[in-house]
Design an enzyme around this catalytic site. Structure first.
Site, PDB file in Angstrom:
ATOM      1  N   ARG A  43       0.822  -1.212   0.000  1.00  0.00           N
ATOM      2  CA  ARG A  43       0.000   0.000   0.000  1.00  0.00           C
ATOM      3  C   ARG A  43       0.857   1.264   0.000  1.00  0.00           C
ATOM      4  O   ARG A  43       0.464   2.278  -0.576  1.00  0.00           O
ATOM      5  CB  ARG A  43      -1.005   0.004   1.143  1.00  0.00           C
ATOM      6  CG  ARG A  43      -0.445  -0.263   2.516  1.00  0.00           C
ATOM      7  CD  ARG A  43      -1.543  -0.413   3.549  1.00  0.00           C
ATOM      8  NE  ARG A  43      -1.002  -0.822   4.835  1.00  0.00           N
ATOM      9  CZ  ARG A  43      -1.361  -0.296   6.002  1.00  0.00           C
ATOM     10  NH1 ARG A  43      -2.270   0.670   6.042  1.00  0.00           N
ATOM     11  NH2 ARG A  43      -0.844  -0.731   7.125  1.00  0.00           N
ATOM     12  N   SER A 100      -5.025   4.767   5.796  1.00  0.00           N
ATOM     13  CA  SER A 100      -4.803   3.324   5.733  1.00  0.00           C
ATOM     14  C   SER A 100      -4.496   2.844   4.321  1.00  0.00           C
ATOM     15  O   SER A 100      -3.664   1.965   4.122  1.00  0.00           O
ATOM     16  CB  SER A 100      -6.026   2.580   6.273  1.00  0.00           C
ATOM     17  OG  SER A 100      -6.222   2.858   7.644  1.00  0.00           O
ATOM     18  N   GLU A 139     -19.228   4.106   0.280  1.00  0.00           N
ATOM     19  CA  GLU A 139     -18.499   3.414  -0.788  1.00  0.00           C
ATOM     20  C   GLU A 139     -19.303   3.290  -2.079  1.00  0.00           C
ATOM     21  O   GLU A 139     -18.746   3.380  -3.187  1.00  0.00           O
ATOM     22  CB  GLU A 139     -18.074   2.026  -0.299  1.00  0.00           C
ATOM     23  CG  GLU A 139     -17.059   2.040   0.822  1.00  0.00           C
ATOM     24  CD  GLU A 139     -17.670   2.202   2.203  1.00  0.00           C
ATOM     25  OE1 GLU A 139     -16.911   2.224   3.186  1.00  0.00           O
ATOM     26  OE2 GLU A 139     -18.927   2.317   2.297  1.00  0.00           O
ATOM     27  N   PHE A 142     -15.044  -3.548   1.652  1.00  0.00           N
ATOM     28  CA  PHE A 142     -16.018  -2.528   1.286  1.00  0.00           C
ATOM     29  C   PHE A 142     -16.058  -2.295  -0.228  1.00  0.00           C
ATOM     30  O   PHE A 142     -17.126  -2.089  -0.805  1.00  0.00           O
ATOM     31  CB  PHE A 142     -15.701  -1.221   2.004  1.00  0.00           C
ATOM     32  CG  PHE A 142     -15.559  -1.365   3.490  1.00  0.00           C
ATOM     33  CD1 PHE A 142     -16.407  -2.205   4.207  1.00  0.00           C
ATOM     34  CD2 PHE A 142     -14.572  -0.694   4.183  1.00  0.00           C
ATOM     35  CE1 PHE A 142     -16.281  -2.358   5.581  1.00  0.00           C
ATOM     36  CE2 PHE A 142     -14.431  -0.832   5.556  1.00  0.00           C
ATOM     37  CZ  PHE A 142     -15.288  -1.668   6.261  1.00  0.00           C
ATOM     38  N   HIS A 160      -6.031  -4.067   2.391  1.00  0.00           N
ATOM     39  CA  HIS A 160      -6.535  -4.850   3.518  1.00  0.00           C
ATOM     40  C   HIS A 160      -7.341  -6.075   3.070  1.00  0.00           C
ATOM     41  O   HIS A 160      -8.400  -6.378   3.613  1.00  0.00           O
ATOM     42  CB  HIS A 160      -7.382  -3.976   4.456  1.00  0.00           C
ATOM     43  CG  HIS A 160      -6.582  -2.931   5.180  1.00  0.00           C
ATOM     44  ND1 HIS A 160      -5.930  -1.915   4.519  1.00  0.00           N
ATOM     45  CD2 HIS A 160      -6.328  -2.762   6.507  1.00  0.00           C
ATOM     46  CE1 HIS A 160      -5.302  -1.148   5.396  1.00  0.00           C
ATOM     47  NE2 HIS A 160      -5.515  -1.634   6.608  1.00  0.00           N
ATOM     48  N   ASP A 166      -8.043  -7.436  12.766  1.00  0.00           N
ATOM     49  CA  ASP A 166      -9.362  -6.885  12.432  1.00  0.00           C
ATOM     50  C   ASP A 166     -10.421  -7.980  12.279  1.00  0.00           C
ATOM     51  O   ASP A 166     -11.623  -7.699  12.312  1.00  0.00           O
ATOM     52  CB  ASP A 166      -9.290  -6.053  11.147  1.00  0.00           C
ATOM     53  CG  ASP A 166      -8.609  -4.719  11.378  1.00  0.00           C
ATOM     54  OD1 ASP A 166      -8.231  -4.432  12.531  1.00  0.00           O
ATOM     55  OD2 ASP A 166      -8.436  -3.963  10.403  1.00  0.00           O
ATOM     56  N   ARG A 219      -2.682  -5.280   3.916  1.00  0.00           N
ATOM     57  CA  ARG A 219      -2.265  -4.471   5.056  1.00  0.00           C
ATOM     58  C   ARG A 219      -0.821  -4.794   5.454  1.00  0.00           C
ATOM     59  O   ARG A 219      -0.023  -3.897   5.709  1.00  0.00           O
ATOM     60  CB  ARG A 219      -3.202  -4.753   6.238  1.00  0.00           C
ATOM     61  CG  ARG A 219      -2.823  -4.020   7.518  1.00  0.00           C
ATOM     62  CD  ARG A 219      -3.697  -4.491   8.665  1.00  0.00           C
ATOM     63  NE  ARG A 219      -3.617  -3.629   9.824  1.00  0.00           N
ATOM     64  CZ  ARG A 219      -4.321  -3.806  10.925  1.00  0.00           C
ATOM     65  NH1 ARG A 219      -5.173  -4.827  11.013  1.00  0.00           N
ATOM     66  NH2 ARG A 219      -4.198  -2.982  11.947  1.00  0.00           N
TER      67      ARG A 219
END
Length: 324
Positions: A21, A48, A69, A94, A120, A128, A178
């Site tokens: 990322r 993030s 979203e 999402f 992620h 998470d 992530r």
């Protein structure tokens, strides 16, 4: 072998771990400096997803849509009709779950030039837990007609994949993570949409290990374990899930006795599904799929989760011996 390249023989590069990322955020800034037609949408997760780097450099071309979203995807689809190239980012759960209808209807049906880069994804989201560990995104995205689907293995490939997505005309989904991944590509590696890469050839040609994302790094380690037992394993990295490099897979499958796939995703629907579907028609042979088997994730350290769900070099080696 038509369509194939050989790169990074031996696999890992100096034991380096890089963030995919971060590579994405840095590449967005580079592309922003090179072209004024790139815009970025995020759903209140810029820190993030690392699109915050682009937001800082080009605030007038960055749009924080909040936790909306579906509206974000629709807005990006509309923006694409004006000639700009929208990059849309949020967590994979999402981007491909909550917003699926809008990805299908607003982006897919109209074949809009929208690039969805989701972070992620997979079990390595870690603590998470199962609600955020998206393990179905590759399957969902590859089912949309005309959607290009990419799962890079390291930061170097991520940078090149983002550039390729920007240059490509049409919708693209890029799966990022992530956690940091091991560097497996040498500096001279060149990513191409739709091309698989032989990472480790084997004179023995007993088993063909096929990976994407973190799965390729795991396959490289598994090949070492198999070699220690006298089993020859070729490692094929397939960063593009769609369009899939069928030509290279078929050529290699015909020279090996078995195939094993590995991915940080459900074992059906993603890379394993693509390979199984194709080989069942073109060249039936022993096949095992290493991945998550019809389960949700759970909270835990990434390395412990991979071990618990059997996505390890030892699991790939065992699957290879079982297939043989």
């Amino acid at each position: 072998m038509a369509g194939a390249e050989t790169a990074g023989v031996g696999g890992k590069v100096g034991g380096v771990m890089d963030s995919l990322r971060d590579a994405y955020g840095d590449t967005l800034v580079e592309l922003g400096n090179e072209g004024a037609n790139l815009v970025v949408f995020d759903a209140d997760l810029a820190g993030s997803t690392r699109t915050s780097k682009f937001a800082k450099a080009f605030p007038e071309r960055f749009f924080n849509m909040g936790a909306a979203e579906q509206g974000m995807v629709a807005a990006a689809a509309g923006a694409s009709t004006t000639g700009v190239v929208p990059f849309v980012s949020t967590f994979a759960m999402f981007a491909t779950g909550r917003a699926y209808e809008f990805v299908r209807q607003a982006v897919g049906v109209g074949h809009q030039n929208v690039k969805i880069v989701a972070t992620h994804a997979g079990l390595t989201v870690g603590e998470d837990g199962g609600t955020h560990q998206c393990l179905e995104d590759l399957a969902l995205m590859r089912m949309i007609p005309g959607m290009t689907v990419i799962s890079p293995a390291d930061a170097l490939e991520t940078r090149q994949a983002i550039r390729a997505a920007y240059a490509h005309q049409g919708p693209v989904y890029v799966r990022l993570t992530r956690d940091k991944f091991p560097r497996i590509h040498a500096e001279d590696y060149r990513f191409q949409i739709g091309k698989a890469v032989v990472m480790r050839p084997s004179a023995g040609k007993d088993v063909l290990l096929v990976g994407c994302g973190l799965g390729t790094s795991i396959c490289l380690d598994a090949a070492d374990l198999l070699a220690a037992e006298g089993i020859g394993a070729t490692v094929l990295h397939s960063p593009t899930i769609k369009p899939f490099d069928r030509e290279t897979l078929l050529a290699l499958a015909k020279t090996h006795k078995a195939v094993v796939t590995c991915e940080e995703h459900q074992s059906h629907g993603g890379l394993g599904g693509v390979v199984a579907e194709f080989l069942s028609e073109a060249h039936p042979m022993p096949l095992r799929r290493v991945g998550v088997h019809d389960q949700f994730g759970q909270s835990g350290k990434p390395e412990k989760l991979l071990e618990a769900y059997g996505i390890t070099p030892q699991a790939v080696a065992a699957a290879a011996k079982g297939a043989l």
